[in-house]
Design a protein around this motif. Structure first.
Motif, PDB file in Angstrom:
ATOM      1  N   TYR A 269       0.989  -1.245   0.077  1.00 39.06           N
ATOM      2  CA  TYR A 269      -0.061  -0.057   0.184  1.00 39.06           C
ATOM      3  C   TYR A 269       0.748   1.424   0.104  1.00 39.06           C
ATOM      4  CZ  TYR A 269      -3.710  -3.242   0.537  1.00 39.06           C
ATOM      5  OH  TYR A 269      -4.785  -4.567   0.255  1.00 39.06           O
ATOM      6  N   THR A 270       0.738   2.309  -1.029  1.00 41.53           N
ATOM      7  CA  THR A 270       1.306   3.691  -0.797  1.00 41.53           C
ATOM      8  C   THR A 270       1.376   4.320   0.415  1.00 41.53           C
ATOM      9  OG1 THR A 270      -0.608   4.583  -1.784  1.00 41.53           O
ATOM     10  CG2 THR A 270       1.077   3.710  -3.599  1.00 41.53           C
ATOM     11  N   SER A 271       2.202   5.370   0.527  1.00 40.46           N
ATOM     12  CA  SER A 271       2.293   5.981   1.875  1.00 40.46           C
ATOM     13  C   SER A 271       1.278   6.731   2.291  1.00 40.46           C
ATOM     14  CB  SER A 271       3.449   7.045   1.678  1.00 40.46           C
ATOM     15  OG  SER A 271       4.608   6.391   1.411  1.00 40.46           O
ATOM     16  N   GLY A 272       0.304   6.949   1.287  1.00 42.25           N
ATOM     17  CA  GLY A 272      -1.025   7.766   1.954  1.00 42.25           C
ATOM     18  C   GLY A 272      -0.589   9.430   2.002  1.00 42.25           C
ATOM     19  N   SER A 273       0.426   9.789   1.215  1.00 41.72           N
ATOM     20  CA  SER A 273       0.571  11.348   1.116  1.00 41.72           C
ATOM     21  C   SER A 273      -0.464  12.203   0.852  1.00 41.72           C
ATOM     22  CB  SER A 273       1.934  11.667   0.616  1.00 41.72           C
ATOM     23  OG  SER A 273       2.971  10.594   1.156  1.00 41.72           O
ATOM     24  N   THR A 274      -0.891  11.595  -0.369  1.00 39.78           N
ATOM     25  CA  THR A 274      -1.981  12.444  -0.820  1.00 39.78           C
ATOM     26  C   THR A 274      -3.495  11.917  -0.910  1.00 39.78           C
ATOM     27  OG1 THR A 274      -1.494  11.055  -2.948  1.00 39.78           O
ATOM     28  CG2 THR A 274      -0.307  13.058  -2.750  1.00 39.78           C
ATOM     29  N   GLY A 275      -3.515  10.784  -0.260  1.00 43.26           N
ATOM     30  CA  GLY A 275      -5.043  10.402  -0.080  1.00 43.26           C
ATOM     31  C   GLY A 275      -5.008   8.956   0.485  1.00 43.26           C
ATOM     32  N   VAL A 416      23.341  10.220  -4.791  1.00 42.84           N
ATOM     33  CA  VAL A 416      22.570   9.501  -6.086  1.00 42.84           C
ATOM     34  C   VAL A 416      20.943   9.983  -5.432  1.00 42.84           C
ATOM     35  CG1 VAL A 416      23.900   8.078  -7.162  1.00 42.84           C
ATOM     36  CG2 VAL A 416      22.731   7.321  -5.008  1.00 42.84           C
ATOM     37  N   ASP A 417      20.346  10.935  -5.891  1.00 40.62           N
ATOM     38  CA  ASP A 417      18.944  11.349  -5.611  1.00 40.62           C
ATOM     39  C   ASP A 417      18.282  10.616  -6.378  1.00 40.62           C
ATOM     40  OD1 ASP A 417      16.704  12.543  -5.148  1.00 40.62           O
ATOM     41  OD2 ASP A 417      17.232  14.476  -5.532  1.00 40.62           O
ATOM     42  N   THR A 418      17.250   9.714  -5.828  1.00 44.62           N
ATOM     43  CA  THR A 418      16.896   8.681  -6.548  1.00 44.62           C
ATOM     44  C   THR A 418      15.078   9.092  -6.630  1.00 44.62           C
ATOM     45  OG1 THR A 418      16.235   7.196  -4.707  1.00 44.62           O
ATOM     46  CG2 THR A 418      18.388   6.815  -6.119  1.00 44.62           C
ATOM     47  N   TRP A 419      14.593   9.355  -7.906  1.00 38.42           N
ATOM     48  CA  TRP A 419      13.267   9.619  -7.621  1.00 38.42           C
ATOM     49  C   TRP A 419      12.488   8.167  -8.258  1.00 38.42           C
ATOM     50  CZ3 TRP A 419       9.522   8.854 -11.533  1.00 38.42           C
ATOM     51  CH2 TRP A 419       8.403   9.256 -11.161  1.00 38.42           C
ATOM     52  N   GLN A 421       8.757   5.686  -7.014  1.00 42.17           N
ATOM     53  CA  GLN A 421       7.609   5.465  -6.431  1.00 42.17           C
ATOM     54  C   GLN A 421       7.317   3.872  -6.050  1.00 42.17           C
ATOM     55  OE1 GLN A 421       5.149   7.019  -9.866  1.00 42.17           O
ATOM     56  NE2 GLN A 421       4.652   8.858  -8.477  1.00 42.17           N
ATOM     57  N   THR A 422       6.319   3.740  -5.293  1.00 41.10           N
ATOM     58  CA  THR A 422       5.773   2.376  -5.019  1.00 41.10           C
ATOM     59  C   THR A 422       5.574   1.859  -6.115  1.00 41.10           C
ATOM     60  OG1 THR A 422       4.839   3.475  -2.881  1.00 41.10           O
ATOM     61  CG2 THR A 422       4.233   1.149  -3.451  1.00 41.10           C
ATOM     62  N   GLU A 423       4.699   2.350  -7.195  1.00 45.13           N
ATOM     63  CA  GLU A 423       4.360   2.040  -8.228  1.00 45.13           C
ATOM     64  C   GLU A 423       5.364   1.919  -9.192  1.00 45.13           C
ATOM     65  OE1 GLU A 423       3.345   4.851  -6.611  1.00 45.13           O
ATOM     66  OE2 GLU A 423       1.119   5.410  -6.686  1.00 45.13           O
ATOM     67  N   GLY A 507       2.030  11.712 -11.137  1.00 43.86           N
ATOM     68  CA  GLY A 507       1.444  12.319 -10.271  1.00 43.86           C
ATOM     69  C   GLY A 507       2.139  13.508  -9.651  1.00 43.86           C
ATOM     70  N   ASP A 508       3.592  13.578  -9.987  1.00 43.21           N
ATOM     71  CA  ASP A 508       4.482  14.694  -9.606  1.00 43.21           C
ATOM     72  C   ASP A 508       4.673  15.648 -10.655  1.00 43.21           C
ATOM     73  OD1 ASP A 508       4.725  13.494  -7.053  1.00 43.21           O
ATOM     74  OD2 ASP A 508       6.842  12.524  -7.651  1.00 43.21           O
ATOM     75  N   SER A 509       4.861  17.074  -9.984  1.00 41.75           N
ATOM     76  CA  SER A 509       5.167  17.927 -11.315  1.00 41.75           C
ATOM     77  C   SER A 509       6.680  18.134 -10.968  1.00 41.75           C
ATOM     78  CB  SER A 509       4.613  19.162 -11.028  1.00 41.75           C
ATOM     79  OG  SER A 509       5.190  19.746  -9.676  1.00 41.75           O
ATOM     80  N   GLY A 522       7.165  18.803  -6.645  1.00 42.92           N
ATOM     81  CA  GLY A 522       6.195  18.531  -5.995  1.00 42.92           C
ATOM     82  C   GLY A 522       5.058  17.823  -6.293  1.00 42.92           C
ATOM     83  N   ARG A 523       3.890  17.648  -5.812  1.00 45.74           N
ATOM     84  CA  ARG A 523       2.795  16.812  -6.282  1.00 45.74           C
ATOM     85  C   ARG A 523       2.076  17.710  -7.030  1.00 45.74           C
ATOM     86  NH1 ARG A 523       3.292  11.634  -3.309  1.00 45.74           N
ATOM     87  NH2 ARG A 523       4.749  11.912  -1.694  1.00 45.74           N
ATOM     88  N   ILE A 524       1.425  16.988  -8.074  1.00 44.62           N
ATOM     89  CA  ILE A 524       0.428  17.654  -8.980  1.00 44.62           C
ATOM     90  C   ILE A 524      -0.700  18.434  -8.023  1.00 44.62           C
ATOM     91  CG2 ILE A 524      -1.247  17.563 -10.859  1.00 44.62           C
ATOM     92  CD1 ILE A 524       0.328  15.583 -11.777  1.00 44.62           C
ATOM     93  N   GLY A 619       7.871   9.294   6.855  1.00 47.33           N
ATOM     94  CA  GLY A 619       8.727  10.713   7.083  1.00 47.33           C
ATOM     95  C   GLY A 619       8.318  11.562   5.833  1.00 47.33           C
ATOM     96  N   LYS A 620       7.241  11.367   5.235  1.00 51.41           N
ATOM     97  CA  LYS A 620       7.050  12.362   4.114  1.00 51.41           C
ATOM     98  C   LYS A 620       5.876  13.383   4.741  1.00 51.41           C
ATOM     99  CE  LYS A 620       6.896   8.994   0.692  1.00 51.41           C
ATOM    100  NZ  LYS A 620       7.549   9.055  -0.566  1.00 51.41           N
ATOM    101  N   ILE A 621       6.298  14.832   4.356  1.00 50.13           N
ATOM    102  CA  ILE A 621       5.399  15.785   4.800  1.00 50.13           C
ATOM    103  C   ILE A 621       3.939  15.682   4.240  1.00 50.13           C
ATOM    104  CG2 ILE A 621       4.809  18.201   4.532  1.00 50.13           C
ATOM    105  CD1 ILE A 621       8.127  18.313   4.575  1.00 50.13           C
TER     106      ILE A 621
END
Ligand code: ATP
Ligand code: MG
Length: 656
Positions: A269-275, A416-419, A421-423, A507-509, A522-524, A619-621
């Motif tokens: 299950y995703t972190s739930g930062s956005t919903g 190494v800044d790694t972008w 997602q769970t997906e 889902g990110d910009s 950030g997030r869209i 730990g995500k805002i």
């Protein structure tokens, strides 16, 4: 047609040292470009060759990609394999006695486990699960502390073809119940208690509570690992079974269940930062390939490395870059129980020195909190074993990046800044450190084979400097297969009609600079619209964090009669939380600072101070909660993944 404006200018750039580049797996930009070209020209054979090179197949596949039912893609689908075989058995002929895991417990006690020992433990536990009737395709929820047995449990599921769903050990009974119910789990694996920062975490009691909430009727057994001497408060005969009893007398060999490439390996299950969290379903072969390939490329992994990822296996990072990627390569890795700040804020640095860690992978939230608690502490330790530093989970603010680079890495180790997602299952945009020069705050360039781009609402690429939607234009092996039980939500969320269902929408910009580097904005959902300017959250936050007083910041919008939206900033200072006149004074200074750093347009209209920010347990805002606070609304969203609910009250009060 709306794009997002970028206002932050970052010009620092750090190429790898000659020595690092010479020894690297992908050495220099020519090598990197050659791989990208190969992927461009022969996409399917690019992935097919990697799958043959990196995975041990029981039966080889005859077709790389089946896209006849897009966006439900299938990769390598007539191939047969087993992930646990790939992570354990195949290392035994040459590396049986190599250390697989160096486990450091909450109290500092160290346990080392070799590959042959890990293999034995996984086989025994797999046989135990079979004795409970667990078979291929059954779901097993793992609700464990971050101990060796959590990895054993995951590998054992993979070994018998069961689908695991790991639920982070800090989650509440309600969050656990929701996931058990959604997955229709047959077995739950937990521990009597966990240990975290010197305190016990009542995992078994919370599991019992989850059952009392109702909805866990699919579960026939609860396996309880005894982590502490305290026993278990309640025991349900016929359902509960101790881990050590379950493996008693079980054979030390367990023939892997050979599964199809497309059989699900796990749900997470995703972190739930956005919903509301989504049950992300990953495949067996595609996921494994993504983890194996990215692991060696982003960390420039070599067999004598000591690797340490500080994530918990409750997050995707712990799946790809603890349980599967490193073990699949036969790596030696450190795992740790506890928190970065216990017994003190030197835990990480002491552990790096003690275990001679060479590759270190952590999250911006940990870096920011360690800067706040002791920016000078790393200098007290011998960190000369380090050669690569990684970050994941959120954008890293350039000033935190610079501290990581200089103070932790001694100016020697590529960041190494790694972008990802769970997906996406594996890192998508990240430097291959022996080739791609890094820039503070940028995740740099896509890995070869990842067709990432930034487009506007109509799907057309945006020009450099303009922000837009981050998309991936071609399917890739480790991409999410569906949302468990909800294929419709899967299609609508990730392959929306706006782009004719062709692009994976992250889902990110993001925007790209003149050299093609990606900058996540950030997030869209979080984009602000100030006087007709669309602004991402990241750049304003980074400007705030660049102020010497500020440890962390989050910005959101709130309706404004004239500007459309006003910028509200939530700020954590490095010192204590100011109030009254002092708060007003600091707030004024910070507003001027932002206006000066990136422009008047981004200047916060309001600043609020807290001792912390609302964060997910990873730990995500959680900006969606801050948005409600800024608007003075009651919080009605899903808060099941919120770490620190008590912080919300503090943030209700404006400093000015
Ligand atoms: P939900 O999807 O439920 O809202 P989530 O998006 O936080 O939760 P994850 O899959 O754990 O769940 O996180 C992925 C997101 O984390 C990315 O979409 C991105 O917003 C952010 N992220 C991860 N790594 C980076 C990075 N290196 N730079 C910038 N952002 C990152
Ligand atoms: Mg997400």
């Amino acid at each position: 047609m709306s794009t997002i404006e970028s206002i932050l200018k970052e010009t620092r750039s750090f190429p790898p040292s000659d020595d690092f580049r010479r020894k690297a797996q992908i050495s220099g930009m020519e090598a990197y470009n050659a791989l990208c070209e190969q992927a461009d020209d022969h996409y399917l054979s690019f992935w097919g060759d990697l799958a043959r090179e990196l995975i041990a197949w029981k039966k080889p596949f005859s077709r790389v990609l089946d896209d006849s039912n897009a966006p439900f893609f299938k990769w390598f689908d007539d191939g047969v394999l087993n992930v646990s075989y790939n992570c354990l058995d195949r290392h035994l002929p040459l590396n049986a006695n190599k250390i697989a895991l160096i486990f450091e417990a909450d109290d500092g006690e160290v346990t080392r486990v070799t590959y042959s020992e890990l293999h034995r433990r996984v086989c025994q536990f797999a046989n135990g699960l079979k004795s409970l009737g667990v078979a291929k395709g059954d779901r097993v929820v793992i609700y464990m502390p971050m101990v060796i047995e959590a990895i054993v449990a995951m590998q054992a599921c993979a070994r018998i073809g069961a689908i695991h769903s790991v639920v982070f050990g800090g989650f509440s009974a309600g969050a656990l119940r929701d996931r058990v119910q959604d997955a229709g789990a047959k077995v739950v694996i937990t521990a009597n208690e966990g240990l975290r920062g010197g305190k016990t975490v009542a995992l078994k009691a919370t599991t019992d509570e989850a059952f009392e909430l109702g909805g866990c009727e699919s579960v026939s057994s609860v396996v309880v690992y005894q982590r502490t001497n305290n026993g278990a408060s309640k025991w349900t005969e016929g359902r509960d079974v101790w881990w050590h009893k379950l493996i008693e007398g079980q054979a030390e060999e367990c023939e892997p269940e050979w599964v199809n490439a497309e059989d699900p390996l796990f749900i997470l299950y995703t972190s739930g930062s956005t919903g509301k969290p989504k049950g992300i379903q990953h495949s067996t072969a595609g996921f494994l390939l993504g983890a194996l390939n990215s692991f060696r490329w982003i960390f420039d992994y070599k067999p004598n490395d000591v690797y340490w990822c500080t994530a918990d296996v409750g997050w995707i990072t712990g799946h790809s870059y603890i349980t599967y990627g490193p073990l699949g390569h036969g790596a030696t890795q450190v795992i740790f129980e506890g928190v970065p700040t216990y017994p003190d804020a030197s835990r990480f640095w002491r552990m790096i020195e003690k275990h001679k860690v060479s590759i270190f992978y952590t999250a911006p939230t940990a870096i920011r909190s360690l800067i706040k608690l002791g920016a000078d502490l790393p200098a007290k330790y011998d960190l000369s074993s380090l050669r690569v530093l990684g970050t994941v989970g959120e954008p890293i603010n350039p000033e935190a990046w610079m501290w990581y680079y200089e103070v932790v890495g001694g100016g020697r180790c590529p960041i190494v800044d790694t972008w990802w997602q769970t997906e996406t299952g594996s890192a998508m945009i990240a430097p291959t450190p022996g080739a791609v020069p890094t820039k503070p705050g940028s995740c740099t360039l896509p890995l070869p084979g990842i067709m990432a781009d930034i487009v506007d609402e109509s799907g057309a690429p945006v020009e450099p400097g303009k922000g837009g939607f981050l998309v991936i234009k071609k399917p890739f092996p480790s991409l999410v297969r569906t949302i468990w039980g909800d294929p419709d939500r899967f299609r609508k969320t990730y392959f929306p009609d706006e782009f004719e269902g062709k692009y994976y929408l992250a889902g990110d910009s993001a925007h790209r600079d003149e050299s093609g580097y990606f900058w996540i904005m950030g997030r869209i959902d979080d984009v602000l619209n100030v006087s007709g300017h669309r602004l991402g959250t990241m750049e304003i936050e980074s400007a705030l964090v660049a102020n010497p007083l500020v440890a962390e910041a989050a910005v959101v919008g709130k309706p404004h009669d004239i500007k459309g939206e006003a910028v509200v900033a939530f700020v954590v200072l490095k010192g204590s939380r100011p109030s009254g006149d002092e708060a007003r004074k600091v707030a004024d200074n910070l507003k001027q600072w932002v206006a000066h750093e990136i422009g008047k347009i981004a200047q916060p209209d309001e600043i609020r101070f807290g001792e912390n920010l609302p964060k997910t347990r990873s730990g995500k805002i959680m900006r969606r909660l801050l948005r409600s606070l800024a608007r003075g609304e009651e919080i009605v969203q899903d808060v099941s993944t919120l770490e620190n609910p008590q912080i919300l009250a503090q943030l209700q009060e404006a400093a000015n």
